[in-house]
Motif scaffolding. Structure first.
Motif, PDB file in Angstrom:
ATOM      1  N   ARG A  80      -2.596   8.630   2.173  1.00 54.96           N
ATOM      2  CA  ARG A  80      -3.123   8.903   0.834  1.00 54.96           C
ATOM      3  C   ARG A  80      -2.012   9.469  -0.059  1.00 54.96           C
ATOM      4  N   PRO A  81      -2.013   9.133  -1.343  1.00 50.75           N
ATOM      5  CA  PRO A  81      -0.950   9.603  -2.250  1.00 50.75           C
ATOM      6  C   PRO A  81      -0.783  11.121  -2.256  1.00 50.75           C
ATOM      7  N   GLU A  82      -1.893  11.869  -2.190  1.00 53.91           N
ATOM      8  CA  GLU A  82      -1.782  13.324  -2.226  1.00 53.91           C
ATOM      9  C   GLU A  82      -1.136  13.878  -0.955  1.00 53.91           C
TER      10      GLU A  82
ATOM     11  N   LYS B  12       2.527   1.891  -3.355  1.00 55.39           N
ATOM     12  CA  LYS B  12       1.563   2.420  -4.331  1.00 55.39           C
ATOM     13  C   LYS B  12       1.253   3.893  -4.086  1.00 55.39           C
ATOM     14  N   ALA B  13       1.485   4.379  -2.839  1.00 56.06           N
ATOM     15  CA  ALA B  13       1.205   5.777  -2.510  1.00 56.06           C
ATOM     16  C   ALA B  13       2.347   6.711  -2.885  1.00 56.06           C
ATOM     17  N   LEU B  14       3.525   6.176  -3.224  1.00 59.35           N
ATOM     18  CA  LEU B  14       4.653   7.018  -3.594  1.00 59.35           C
ATOM     19  C   LEU B  14       4.383   7.695  -4.940  1.00 59.35           C
ATOM     20  N   PRO B  15       4.788   8.956  -5.096  1.00 59.14           N
ATOM     21  CA  PRO B  15       4.522   9.675  -6.357  1.00 59.14           C
ATOM     22  C   PRO B  15       5.135   8.966  -7.555  1.00 59.14           C
TER      23      PRO B  15
ATOM     24  N   GLN C 233       0.822  -1.203   0.000  1.00 58.42           N
ATOM     25  CA  GLN C 233       0.000   0.000   0.000  1.00 58.42           C
ATOM     26  C   GLN C 233       0.861   1.260   0.000  1.00 58.42           C
TER      27      GLN C 233
ATOM     28  N   ARG D  59       8.569   4.294 -13.255  1.00 63.60           N
ATOM     29  CA  ARG D  59       7.718   3.895 -12.129  1.00 63.60           C
ATOM     30  C   ARG D  59       8.439   2.845 -11.293  1.00 63.60           C
TER      31      ARG D  59
ATOM     32  N   MET E 132       1.067  12.129   0.863  1.00 64.31           N
ATOM     33  CA  MET E 132       2.468  11.744   0.702  1.00 64.31           C
ATOM     34  C   MET E 132       3.209  12.770  -0.140  1.00 64.31           C
ATOM     35  N   ARG E 133       2.647  13.121  -1.267  1.00 63.97           N
ATOM     36  CA  ARG E 133       3.301  14.042  -2.188  1.00 63.97           C
ATOM     37  C   ARG E 133       3.517  15.408  -1.539  1.00 63.97           C
TER      38      ARG E 133
END
Length: 336
Positions: free
Chosen positions: A107-109, A20-23, A17, A129, A111-112
């Motif tokens: 959440r990905p956002e 997958k959250a990394l930019p 998980q 990627r 994280m970023r």
């Protein structure tokens, strides 16, 4: 030059998980570790720029890892990503040098934004990627592994509510998930508790084809300290003990089930809590409903209050018919 990233978590689900959250536009090389000691070994062998670190792990937990990193030259920036959201947990990891604390699942956002704020990431549209960890195979999906991870998150939410209520720090374990016959469950709980007496509250839950019973089993030796923390005065009679037990059960079980249901998109309905036993041996508690349980998917979490003689077991006993439904619900959390 690529940023060197290490993801450290004992759960393959959580590692997947977080990866997958990394930019997608972050130029990185990613390694993985299953506990703090393994992470420290990797950091000693080669440079790591950013470490994503869980707290509740076997061998060496996140706190011990942060302590060890204080003696490591050019230690990586540490992002703690944990289900333990107690305010004192956040405070402790910051005092131990963590750059950031985020609750699971991140959440990905978020994280970023966090990486950009700390100047740890420069966007590179040509970046390849990074690979998702290969140690998790969807064809060999384990409901136990995934249930352990969602239980870890739910456990942290419940502990935070109790910690706020009592102004204490709750020591959290790695949740234990097994499919057991009731006789095996009885032996597992009896093994370390011979001679002790217990009191317990039972409450049923059902929703979306999943049925379970939650048991909060309280070591009777804990009542005195719990009464002090809750401000109960005078002698603890049976009625007062039951009130204390019900109060703690509502704080631990309710938030836990709420967090568990949200992760699996299940709106659980629940029955009234009932006293399963008071001042009895562990085998009496298990025998009380032996005919109903038979074979069960079991989640066990042991909550301990730091610096107090307070310890209780939260047991979730899922019906056998619930397992296929759980497998389908939990598989959504790990699909691409």
């Amino acid at each position: 030059m690529s940023t060197r990233v290490l993801i450290c978590d004992d759960s393959s689900i959580a590692r997947r998980q977080l990866a997958k959250a990394l930019p997608v536009d972050w130029d990185i090389q990613v390694d993985y570790a299953e506990n703090g000691q393994e992470a420290l070994d990797i950091i000693a062998s080669r440079p790591i720029d950013v470490l994503f670190l869980d707290l509740n792990m076997p061998v060496k937990d996140g706190y011990q890892t942060l302590e060890a990193l204080q003696h490591v030259p050019q230690a990586p920036h540490v992002f703690v990503v944990s289900g333990d959201v107690q305010p004192k947990a956040v405070q402790r990891v910051k005092e131990l040098g963590a750059s950031e604390f985020h609750k699971k699942p991140i959440r990905p956002e978020v994280m970023r934004q966090s990486l950009l704020a700390l100047n740890l990431m420069v966007s590179d549209e040509t970046a390849a990627r990074h690979s998702i960890p290969s140690d998790f195979d969807l064809d060999n999906f384990s409901v136990s592994d995934c249930l352990q991870e969602v239980s870890n998150v739910a456990m942290g939410r419940a502990a935070s509510v109790l910690a706020d209520m009592l102004n204490v720090f709750i020591k959290l374990p790695v949740p234990s998930v097994h499919i057991l016959e009731v006789s095996e469950l009885q032996m597992a709980l009896d093994y370390t508790n011979r001679g002790a007496s217990f009191s317990a509250v039972s409450q049923g839950f059902v929703g979306a084809g999943v049925a379970l019973e939650a048991l909060l089993i309280f070591n009777d030796a804990s009542f005195s300290d719990m009464a002090k923390l809750l401000g109960a005065s005078g002698n603890l009679e049976n009625t007062k003990e039951i009130e204390l037990l019900m109060d703690v059960a509502s704080v631990l079980v309710g938030p836990y089930m709420d967090a568990l249901g949200k992760q699996m998109d299940i709106d659980f309905s629940y029955g009234h809590p009932s006293l399963l036993g008071q001042h009895v041996k562990m085998d009496s508690l298990i025998s009380a409903k032996k005919a109903q349980w038979k074979r069960t998917l079991t989640v066990e979490i042991v909550y301990e209050v730091e610096n107090y003689n307070i310890c209780c077991d939260l047991l979730l006993l899922f019906t056998e018919d619930s397992v296929p439904v759980l497998e389908k619900r939990l598989s959504y959390l790990v699909e691409d």
